[in-house]
Design a protein around this motif. Structure first.
Motif: not given
Length: 131
Positions: A74, A126, A61
């Protein structure tokens, strides 16, 4: 009586409420990266997800603001049924997400989510970041 070795060890990874070094109690969440790989991420009560991922040594990330709730890089998806198990979304995070054009209701910024005991076991995903 404690040996000199025991007295002199680095207690930075230990809680020390009574003068003795004892392991901290870590909780765990799981993070699926943009390639589909699932990672275990330990955290302490009160940590945010971005910092927890970074501190775990994973390079999965990124954020040009270094977790400052400013860049929107993010973006992380949280299961709908677990949204109540992280901190509420603050106005600055909502504004940042809106500026990215993200329309997903389950999208949050990893740097804006504070984790606690209720967060353990959540599987976050993510979201890919497109420049």
């Amino acid at each position: 009586m404690l040996s000199n070795f025991t007295k002199n060890i680095n207690c930075s990874i230990f809680q020390n409420p009574s003068g003795l070094c004892v392991p901290k109690r870590f909780l765990e969440v799981f993070v699926v990266d943009t390639k589909g790989n699932k990672h275990t991420v330990p955290f302490e009560d009160g940590d945010n997800l971005f910092e927890s991922i970074q501190e775990s040594g994973l390079d999965i990330i990124h954020g040009s603001c270094n977790g400052g709730i400013a860049c929107g890089e993010c973006v992380t998806l949280i299961p709908e049924d677990r949204k109540e198990d992280v901190s509420e979304q603050e106005e600055d995070e909502a504004d940042c997400l809106e500026a990215t054009g993200n329309k997903r209701k389950n999208a949050r910024l990893a740097c804006g989510m504070i984790l606690d005991e209720d967060s353990k076991g959540i599987v976050f995903t993510i979201a890919p970041f497109d420049n």
